[in-house]
Design a protein around this motif. Structure first.
Motif, short mmCIF file in Angstrom:
data_model
loop_
_atom_site.label_atom_id
_atom_site.label_comp_id
_atom_site.label_asym_id
_atom_site.label_seq_id
_atom_site.Cartn_x
_atom_site.Cartn_y
_atom_site.Cartn_z
N ALA A 291 0.83 -1.20 0.00
CA ALA A 291 0.00 0.00 0.00
C ALA A 291 0.87 1.25 0.00
CB ALA A 291 -0.91 0.01 1.23
N PRO A 292 0.38 2.36 -0.56
CA PRO A 292 1.18 3.59 -0.58
C PRO A 292 1.46 4.15 0.81
CG PRO A 292 -1.04 4.00 -1.39
CD PRO A 292 -0.90 2.52 -1.27
N ALA A 293 0.56 3.87 1.78
CA ALA A 293 0.78 4.35 3.15
C ALA A 293 0.32 3.27 4.13
CB ALA A 293 0.03 5.64 3.41
N ILE A 294 1.16 2.99 5.13
CA ILE A 294 0.88 1.97 6.13
C ILE A 294 1.17 2.55 7.50
CG2 ILE A 294 1.45 -0.34 6.99
CD1 ILE A 294 2.39 -1.07 4.21
N LEU A 295 0.22 2.35 8.41
CA LEU A 295 0.42 2.73 9.81
C LEU A 295 0.88 1.49 10.56
CD1 LEU A 295 0.25 4.83 12.09
CD2 LEU A 295 -2.13 4.13 12.43
N GLU A 296 2.15 1.45 10.95
CA GLU A 296 2.69 0.32 11.68
C GLU A 296 2.56 0.56 13.17
OE1 GLU A 296 6.66 -0.57 10.57
OE2 GLU A 296 6.13 -1.43 8.62
N LEU A 297 2.05 -0.45 13.87
CA LEU A 297 1.87 -0.35 15.32
C LEU A 297 2.64 -1.49 15.96
CD1 LEU A 297 -1.96 0.46 15.56
CD2 LEU A 297 -0.03 2.04 15.59
N ALA A 298 3.42 -1.15 16.99
CA ALA A 298 4.20 -2.13 17.73
C ALA A 298 4.09 -1.79 19.21
CB ALA A 298 5.65 -2.13 17.26
N GLY A 299 4.73 -2.60 20.03
CA GLY A 299 4.68 -2.36 21.47
C GLY A 299 4.27 -3.61 22.20
N GLY A 300 4.63 -3.65 23.46
CA GLY A 300 4.27 -4.81 24.25
C GLY A 300 2.82 -4.87 24.63
N GLU A 301 2.16 -3.72 24.83
CA GLU A 301 0.77 -3.66 25.24
C GLU A 301 0.01 -2.78 24.26
OE1 GLU A 301 -0.63 -5.33 27.55
OE2 GLU A 301 1.17 -6.21 28.42
N PRO A 302 -1.28 -3.12 23.97
CA PRO A 302 -2.06 -2.29 23.06
C PRO A 302 -2.21 -0.87 23.53
CG PRO A 302 -3.12 -4.43 23.41
CD PRO A 302 -2.00 -4.33 24.40
N ALA A 303 -2.20 -0.67 24.86
CA ALA A 303 -2.37 0.69 25.38
C ALA A 303 -1.11 1.52 25.22
CB ALA A 303 -2.79 0.63 26.85
N GLN A 304 0.01 0.89 24.86
CA GLN A 304 1.26 1.61 24.72
C GLN A 304 1.83 1.38 23.32
OE1 GLN A 304 3.67 0.10 27.88
NE2 GLN A 304 2.48 1.07 29.51
N PHE A 305 1.08 1.80 22.35
CA PHE A 305 1.49 1.60 20.96
C PHE A 305 2.71 2.46 20.63
CE2 PHE A 305 -3.02 0.28 19.77
CZ PHE A 305 -2.66 -1.06 19.64
N VAL A 306 3.55 1.93 19.76
CA VAL A 306 4.61 2.69 19.11
C VAL A 306 4.23 2.77 17.64
CG1 VAL A 306 7.06 2.78 18.52
CG2 VAL A 306 6.34 1.90 20.76
N ALA A 307 3.89 3.95 17.17
CA ALA A 307 3.32 4.13 15.83
C ALA A 307 4.38 4.69 14.88
CB ALA A 307 2.12 5.07 15.87
N THR A 308 4.34 4.17 13.66
CA THR A 308 5.23 4.64 12.58
C THR A 308 4.44 4.68 11.29
OG1 THR A 308 7.12 3.59 13.65
CG2 THR A 308 7.39 4.27 11.36
N LEU A 309 4.53 5.78 10.60
CA LEU A 309 3.86 5.93 9.30
C LEU A 309 4.88 5.61 8.21
CD1 LEU A 309 1.06 6.68 8.28
CD2 LEU A 309 1.83 9.03 8.03
N VAL A 310 4.57 4.60 7.38
CA VAL A 310 5.49 4.11 6.35
C VAL A 310 4.91 4.44 4.99
CG1 VAL A 310 6.72 2.11 5.44
CG2 VAL A 310 6.22 2.26 7.89
N PHE A 311 5.69 5.14 4.17
CA PHE A 311 5.29 5.47 2.80
C PHE A 311 6.11 4.62 1.83
CE2 PHE A 311 4.44 9.31 5.27
CZ PHE A 311 3.12 9.57 4.92
N ALA A 312 5.43 4.04 0.87
CA ALA A 312 6.09 3.19 -0.11
C ALA A 312 7.08 4.01 -0.94
CB ALA A 312 5.06 2.52 -1.03
N GLY A 313 8.25 3.44 -1.18
CA GLY A 313 9.24 4.11 -2.00
C GLY A 313 8.84 4.13 -3.46
N ARG A 314 9.22 5.18 -4.14
CA ARG A 314 8.89 5.33 -5.56
C ARG A 314 10.12 5.06 -6.41
NH1 ARG A 314 5.37 11.00 -5.32
NH2 ARG A 314 3.72 10.21 -3.94
N GLY A 315 9.88 4.36 -7.53
CA GLY A 315 10.98 4.06 -8.44
C GLY A 315 12.02 3.14 -7.85
#
Length: 393
Positions: A60-84
């Protein structure tokens, strides 16, 4: 009106200048708002199309990645697909202040021309993975059977989790199925979807990398854990907006298609006469080309026949080649190949003369050399080739 500039310089003016500046500012802000709205609309359309077509969410062109040990303490990263072929761009999101995070996300989407519709990827730390072995007949009712197995696989009630599964490749004769389960709690899904919406995003689905050991590459396989519409959480305003975007896209496509058809109709009328003229010219050129090819073929055949040696010329050359103490009993010519049968007291000398000849080459014995009945000569059966000027060396 007076305006004091730096340095003590004072300018006098009227209220008309101030009103003109306000109008220009209003026009500039209106133009910027229109451009932003069009860009957002196109981004929303681009974001909706891939999931309708069922493409791989990991691309996908944009993905919201969520990590972390607990759902209440998410570590969020917005990933954009590389072009070319470029590497993906990762933008960490600070969740301590959602208002600032929402502004950062909106700016990042606008800079990259991506709509608010995206997908959410859950890290393995937010999932539970397990494997079970089932009879081969369980494949017909796989999901109900796995639901009954959840109580012994995870420390949560079956109604509190959701899962996706993949079956390992097997031979048709195998009697057991190896099934890998990716399990996630409903609470994790709800918090992930809620976080995405609180950031001003429109999550289309939630997925995770397939952790099955038989998957060749985790980046090429994904399992869908949640899809938009399951929870009924979309508001009527959002549904109406989405329908309006879809209708606008259809109308835009229909208008562009009709304009294209009308343009083609106008061009067809202009091209018909040109096609007729070109057809007549092409027919005349084709006839002329065919006649030229016929003449060229006849000339090539004539030149080829002129280059070829006649049997009498071959006989004359062979007669001059054979020593006086030798004679031929048979000579045959087949194209460029000559075969001779005769007697000679010195067959090796005859072969040497063939090797030195300007036209004849590649002498070969077709049968062993034998002694003649008179005991003075040897009987030979030779073949050699004819080389003419113009042939490859």
């Amino acid at each position: 009106m007076s305006v004091r500039l730096q340095g003590g310089v004072q300018l006098q003016g009227s209220g008309q200048i101030q009103g003109s500046g306000q109008i220009q500012g209003l026009l500039a802000s209106t133009e910027e708002a229109i451009r932003g709205g069009v860009s957002w609309w196109l981004g929303e359309l681009a974001g909706m199309i891939p999931w309708r077509l069922g493409s791989n969410p990991a691309k996908a062109p944009a993905i919201l990645e969520l990590a972390g040990g607990e759902p209440a303490q998410f570590v969020a990263t917005l990933v954009f697909a590389g072009r070319g072929g470029a590497a993906p761009q990762r933008l960490p999101i600070d969740l301590t202040d959602l208002s600032l995070a929402r502004a950062d996300v909106r700016a990042a989407l606008r800079d990259r021309g991506v709509g608010h519709a995206l997908v959410v990827r859950l890290a393995p730390s937010l999932l539970l993975e397990s494997e079970v072995s089932l009879p081969a007949g369980a494949e017909r009712a796989m999901r109900p059977i796995l639901v009954n197995q959840l109580d012994r696989l995870v420390p949560l009630p079956a109604e509190a989790v959701d899962f996706a599964y993949s079956v390992a490749p097997r031979k048709p004769s195998a009697k057991a199925l190896r099934v890998h389960l990716t399990i996630v709690a409903h609470e994790t899904i709800d918090r992930a979807v809620g976080l995405a919406r609180s950031l001003g995003l429109l999550p289309r689905l939630v997925f995770a990398d397939n952790g099955a050991p038989w998957v060749a590459s985790r980046s090429d396989a994904a399992v869908t854990l949640w899809r938009e519409g399951r929870d009924g959480g979309k508001s009527p305003t959002q549904r109406r907006l989405r329908r309006a975007l879809e209708i606008a896209a259809i109308v835009l496509f229909a208008t562009a298609f009709l304009a294209y058809i009308d343009r083609l109709d106008r061009q067809v009328a202009d091209l018909e006469e040109d096609v007729r003229n070109r057809t007549r010219l092409a027919t005349a050129a084709r006839d002329l080309n065919r006649q030229q090819q016929q003449v060229q073929g006849a000339l090539e055949m004539l030149q080829k026949r002129q280059r070829e040696m006649t049997p009498l010329q071959v006989l004359d050359e062979v007669t001059n080649l054979v020593p006086l103490d030798s004679w031929l009993s048979r000579l045959s010519v087949r194209g460029r190949k000559v075969e001779v049968i005769g007697n000679s007291p010195h067959v090796a000398e005859l072969v040497a003369r063939l090797d030195r000849h300007d036209i004849f080459w590649d002498p070969q014995f077709l049968s062993p050399v034998t002694a003649a009945p008179d005991g003075k000569t040897q009987r030979f059966n030779l073949s050699f080739q004819i080389w003419l000027e113009g042939d490859p060396e």
